[in-house]
Design an enzyme around this catalytic site. Structure first.
Site, PDB file in Angstrom:
ATOM      1  N   ARG A  63       0.853  -1.183   0.000  1.00 41.05           N
ATOM      2  CA  ARG A  63       0.000   0.000   0.000  1.00 41.05           C
ATOM      3  C   ARG A  63       0.889   1.233   0.000  1.00 41.05           C
ATOM      4  O   ARG A  63       1.482   1.582   1.020  1.00 41.05           O
ATOM      5  CB  ARG A  63      -0.936  -0.014   1.210  1.00 41.05           C
ATOM      6  CG  ARG A  63      -1.972  -1.124   1.151  1.00 41.05           C
ATOM      7  CD  ARG A  63      -2.798  -1.014  -0.086  1.00 41.05           C
ATOM      8  NE  ARG A  63      -3.994  -1.832  -0.039  1.00 41.05           N
ATOM      9  CZ  ARG A  63      -4.884  -1.881  -1.014  1.00 41.05           C
ATOM     10  NH1 ARG A  63      -4.709  -1.164  -2.111  1.00 41.05           N
ATOM     11  NH2 ARG A  63      -5.943  -2.635  -0.910  1.00 41.05           N
ATOM     12  N   ALA A 107     -10.797  -7.089  -1.943  1.00 45.42           N
ATOM     13  CA  ALA A 107     -11.607  -5.885  -2.085  1.00 45.42           C
ATOM     14  C   ALA A 107     -11.272  -5.191  -3.394  1.00 45.42           C
ATOM     15  O   ALA A 107     -10.238  -5.470  -4.005  1.00 45.42           O
ATOM     16  CB  ALA A 107     -11.355  -4.936  -0.912  1.00 45.42           C
ATOM     17  N   GLU A 110      -8.552 -11.698  -7.316  1.00 42.57           N
ATOM     18  CA  GLU A 110      -7.505 -11.605  -6.300  1.00 42.57           C
ATOM     19  C   GLU A 110      -7.137 -12.940  -5.673  1.00 42.57           C
ATOM     20  O   GLU A 110      -6.019 -13.102  -5.191  1.00 42.57           O
ATOM     21  CB  GLU A 110      -7.909 -10.608  -5.200  1.00 42.57           C
ATOM     22  CG  GLU A 110      -7.955  -9.179  -5.700  1.00 42.57           C
ATOM     23  CD  GLU A 110      -8.104  -8.157  -4.582  1.00 42.57           C
ATOM     24  OE1 GLU A 110      -8.179  -8.536  -3.397  1.00 42.57           O
ATOM     25  OE2 GLU A 110      -8.131  -6.955  -4.912  1.00 42.57           O
TER      26      GLU A 110
END
Length: 181
Positions: free
Chosen positions: A64, A76, A96
């Site tokens: 991130r 997500a 994912e």
């Protein structure tokens, strides 16, 4: 009039990106004074609490950039314009993780940061997943590693701040409450 409503009389778009838009809204406050609000417009997102047959939580680890570190998170992703959240949740689970499901149940929806952003996350649950024969291609700029972790392992990762995002923390709390029933 809504309680404490702020009426917008001017909007200036400062930035229009691939994911977010930054606006400066000039508003009239309930007492008649004026102010400015910096607002992030976001199309919304989905997240999936997926459990294996062994009761392990399906997660991904990814870097991130805003935090300059990797986090372990539930699958997500961002909604496309006009996309049904459940359809998006299934797509993100497949891309994912390589898992799919015929049974996604909406748990709740929540705003991530209502003080400055309109992003809403739709959270789904499934404990009926199956491995796909061929995993669909994900985003070309997204690199993830699949993890399957027990609730105890998830709590340990929270303490270590390797799980450190709201949607995954919510998922862990949801699973704890579900187990207590």
């Amino acid at each position: 009039m809504k309680k404490f409503e702020e009426k917008t009389y001017e909007t200036e778009t400062i930035y229009q990106g691939k994911i977010v838009q930054l606006n400066i809204d000039s508003v009239t406050l309930p007492d008649g004074n004026t102010s400015k609000r910096e607002l992030i417009k976001h199309p919304g997102a989905v997240a999936v609490i997926a459990l294996t047959d062994e009761g392990k939580l399906v997660c991904v680890e990814q870097y991130r950039k805003p935090l300059e570190k990797s986090l372990v998170e539930i699958p997500a992703g961002k909604l496309e314009a006009g996309e049904d959240p459940k359809t998006c949740a299934l797509r993100e689970l497949e891309e994912e993780t390589g898992y799919t499901s015929d049974d996604l149940e909406l748990v709740t929806s929540f705003y991530t940061s209502p003080g400055f952003a309109d992003e809403i996350v739709h959270l789904y649950f499934t404990d009926e997943i199956k491995t796909m024969e061929k995993r669909p291609d994900g985003d070309e700029d997204e690199f993830v590693e699949l993890l399957e972790i027990s609730l105890e392992e998830a709590e340990k990762l929270e303490k270590e701040q390797r799980i450190h995002d709201a949607k995954t923390a919510y998922a862990i709390l949801y699973l704890k409450l579900r187990a207590a029933r």
